[in-house]
Scaffold this motif. Structure first.
Motif, PDB file in Angstrom:
ATOM      1  N   GLU A   7       0.800  -1.207   0.000  1.00 17.47           N
ATOM      2  CA  GLU A   7       0.000   0.000   0.000  1.00 17.47           C
ATOM      3  C   GLU A   7       0.845   1.276   0.000  1.00 17.47           C
ATOM      4  OE1 GLU A   7      -2.158  -3.406   1.736  1.00 17.47           O
ATOM      5  OE2 GLU A   7      -0.213  -2.469   2.153  1.00 17.47           O
ATOM      6  N   GLN A  63       1.764  -1.202   7.659  1.00 20.25           N
ATOM      7  CA  GLN A  63       0.491  -0.542   7.975  1.00 20.25           C
ATOM      8  C   GLN A  63       0.261  -0.537   9.485  1.00 20.25           C
ATOM      9  OE1 GLN A  63      -3.121  -0.405   5.513  1.00 20.25           O
ATOM     10  NE2 GLN A  63      -2.432  -2.379   4.730  1.00 20.25           N
ATOM     11  N   VAL A  83     -10.788  -4.015  -1.580  1.00 21.31           N
ATOM     12  CA  VAL A  83      -9.914  -4.183  -0.421  1.00 21.31           C
ATOM     13  C   VAL A  83      -8.983  -5.360  -0.673  1.00 21.31           C
ATOM     14  CG1 VAL A  83     -11.572  -3.215   1.216  1.00 21.31           C
ATOM     15  CG2 VAL A  83     -11.575  -5.675   0.783  1.00 21.31           C
ATOM     16  N   ARG A  84      -7.840  -5.332   0.002  1.00 18.06           N
ATOM     17  CA  ARG A  84      -6.906  -6.444  -0.102  1.00 18.06           C
ATOM     18  C   ARG A  84      -7.265  -7.517   0.923  1.00 18.06           C
ATOM     19  NH1 ARG A  84      -2.339  -5.274  -2.960  1.00 18.06           N
ATOM     20  NH2 ARG A  84      -1.076  -6.731  -1.732  1.00 18.06           N
ATOM     21  N   ARG A  86      -7.630  -9.793   4.079  1.00 18.63           N
ATOM     22  CA  ARG A  86      -7.460  -9.425   5.477  1.00 18.63           C
ATOM     23  C   ARG A  86      -6.181  -9.989   6.068  1.00 18.63           C
ATOM     24  NH1 ARG A  86      -8.435 -11.471  10.527  1.00 18.63           N
ATOM     25  NH2 ARG A  86      -8.987  -9.914  12.117  1.00 18.63           N
ATOM     26  N   GLU A 124      -3.302 -10.136   5.066  1.00 16.42           N
ATOM     27  CA  GLU A 124      -2.087  -9.364   4.809  1.00 16.42           C
ATOM     28  C   GLU A 124      -1.808  -8.344   5.903  1.00 16.42           C
ATOM     29  OE1 GLU A 124      -2.200  -7.600   0.974  1.00 16.42           O
ATOM     30  OE2 GLU A 124      -2.189  -9.523  -0.093  1.00 16.42           O
ATOM     31  N   ARG A 155      -6.718  -3.791   8.324  1.00 20.83           N
ATOM     32  CA  ARG A 155      -7.885  -4.024   7.467  1.00 20.83           C
ATOM     33  C   ARG A 155      -9.173  -3.907   8.270  1.00 20.83           C
ATOM     34  NH1 ARG A 155      -6.345  -3.052   4.256  1.00 20.83           N
ATOM     35  NH2 ARG A 155      -5.137  -4.643   3.183  1.00 20.83           N
ATOM     36  N   ASP A 156      -9.167  -4.406   9.511  1.00 21.03           N
ATOM     37  CA  ASP A 156     -10.371  -4.300  10.336  1.00 21.03           C
ATOM     38  C   ASP A 156     -10.717  -2.844  10.621  1.00 21.03           C
ATOM     39  OD1 ASP A 156     -10.590  -7.021  10.389  1.00 21.03           O
ATOM     40  OD2 ASP A 156      -9.785  -7.276  12.413  1.00 21.03           O
ATOM     41  N   PHE A 174      -9.983  -0.270   8.734  1.00 20.03           N
ATOM     42  CA  PHE A 174     -10.478   0.285   7.468  1.00 20.03           C
ATOM     43  C   PHE A 174     -11.944  -0.108   7.261  1.00 20.03           C
ATOM     44  CE2 PHE A 174     -11.358   0.069   2.948  1.00 20.03           C
ATOM     45  CZ  PHE A 174     -10.763   1.216   2.438  1.00 20.03           C
ATOM     46  N   LEU A 175     -12.257  -1.387   7.456  1.00 22.08           N
ATOM     47  CA  LEU A 175     -13.616  -1.860   7.210  1.00 22.08           C
ATOM     48  C   LEU A 175     -14.609  -1.274   8.212  1.00 22.08           C
ATOM     49  CD1 LEU A 175     -12.936  -5.606   6.347  1.00 22.08           C
ATOM     50  CD2 LEU A 175     -13.487  -3.746   4.768  1.00 22.08           C
ATOM     51  N   THR A 195     -17.877  -4.616  -0.034  1.00 19.84           N
ATOM     52  CA  THR A 195     -16.484  -4.628  -0.485  1.00 19.84           C
ATOM     53  C   THR A 195     -16.249  -5.831  -1.387  1.00 19.84           C
ATOM     54  OG1 THR A 195     -15.749  -5.927   1.440  1.00 19.84           O
ATOM     55  CG2 THR A 195     -15.647  -3.515   1.638  1.00 19.84           C
ATOM     56  N   VAL A 221     -12.692  -8.251  -2.631  1.00 17.99           N
ATOM     57  CA  VAL A 221     -11.262  -8.477  -2.414  1.00 17.99           C
ATOM     58  C   VAL A 221     -10.529  -8.490  -3.752  1.00 17.99           C
ATOM     59  CG1 VAL A 221      -9.521 -10.082  -1.528  1.00 17.99           C
ATOM     60  CG2 VAL A 221     -11.679  -9.751  -0.288  1.00 17.99           C
TER      61      VAL A 221
END
Length: 293
Positions: free
Chosen positions: A100, A147, A193-194, A196, A198, A203-204, A206-207, A219, A221
């Motif tokens: 990212e 991240q 989204v990529r 989870r 990773e 990611r959580d 973001f979601l 969303t 993937v």
């Protein structure tokens, strides 16, 4: 065989007198630290610590051996530094970048890494945050841009850098007039989204934020931002990106009002595995490079 890691575990336990605190100092989790201590005690043929309620105290044998362990570890560190100094190709800085990270930001950190140690060689790999954390912990990488948030398993970390993001929206959904938009306006199409695995914590977050500001739309993937961009050009998804150069015909770029989904990045490194990088100065320079590519 007695190793540098054995000495690090012994000294950290003697100083911290607590398994959890010592594990964080060494940069590992508690189970391998306990296993390392058992191996060390087997090697020296003596019990080094009295254990109880998570805390430890040196035995008489441990107290007698501690000065020798300190001198041995210092000698090993001096050997590493001497080898680096005499390397005709210069010290190698192995930098990891999460996918990212915008190319300009990654290039800025790589350039700053080379400037921190004159004559150094910088090698760069890209991998998901979860993989980068493991590679830094194992010593396969010198440092990484990951991240946030992420479970760093005892690694050191720099300040959190927030990079602004844009929504890349098919022009069939919103005219490409460059106007700022709110997340709630981006209905009807899923957000790319990529996976989870990773970067689970990031990611959580973001979601959760996405669901708060945009309760419908869902969303989908994608493997990476290029795949997301291709799907956006086909009118299938919306992409949220911090890359100012990511674009394609048929896709408009819109700043998100109030910047609800910034890309959160930070540098991660192991205090015990970076003898030629000082966190108080070098890491500050690298963090600044990440924030101002």
């Amino acid at each position: 065989m007695l190793t540098e890691r054995h000495l690090q575990i012994f000294i950290a336990l003697a100083e911290e007198q607590h398994f959890g605190d010592a594990a964080r100092v060494v940069g590992i989790t508690q189970p391998p630290l306990s296993q390392g201590l058992r191996r060390l005690e087997a090697l020296v043929g003596a019990k080094l610590f009295e254990r109880g309620q998570g805390r430890v105290e040196l035995t008489s044998a441990g107290a007698a051996l501690l000065p020798y362990a300190r001198r041995a570890l210092t000698s090993m560190e001096e050997l590493h530094q001497a080898a680096v100094a005499r390397d005709p190709e210069g010290p190698e800085i192995r930098l990891g970048l999460a996918p990212e990270v915008p190319p300009s930001a990654g290039a800025a950190v790589a350039a700053a890494s080379g400037a921190v140690i004159p004559g150094s060689r910088v090698t760069v790999v890209s991998a998901p945050t979860s993989s980068l954390v493991g590679q830094v912990s194992a010593g396969r990488l010198t440092l990484a841009v990951v991240q946030h948030p992420a479970v760093l398993d005892g690694l050191e970390a720099g300040a959190i850098t927030l990079l602004p993001t844009w929504a890349l929206v098919p022009t069939s959904a919103i005219p490409d007039d460059g106007a700022d938009v709110k997340l709630r306006q981006l209905s009807g199409l899923p957000v790319a989204v990529r996976p989870r695995a990773e970067a689970p914590a990031a990611r959580d977050l973001f979601l959760d934020t996405l669901a708060l500001h945009r309760p419908d739309g869902g969303t989908v993937v994608v493997t990476d931002e290029r795949a997301g961009l291709a799907m956006a050009a086909a009118g299938q998804v919306i992409v949220v990106t911090a890359d100012p150069a990511l674009s394609a015909p048929g896709v408009g770029r819109h700043r998100l009002l109030d910047d609800p989904l910034p890309l959160r990045l930070r540098l991660a490194w192991s205090r015990t595995r970076t003898p030629f990088l000082r966190p108080t100065d070098a890491m500050t320079q690298l963090t600044n490079a990440l924030a101002t590519p």
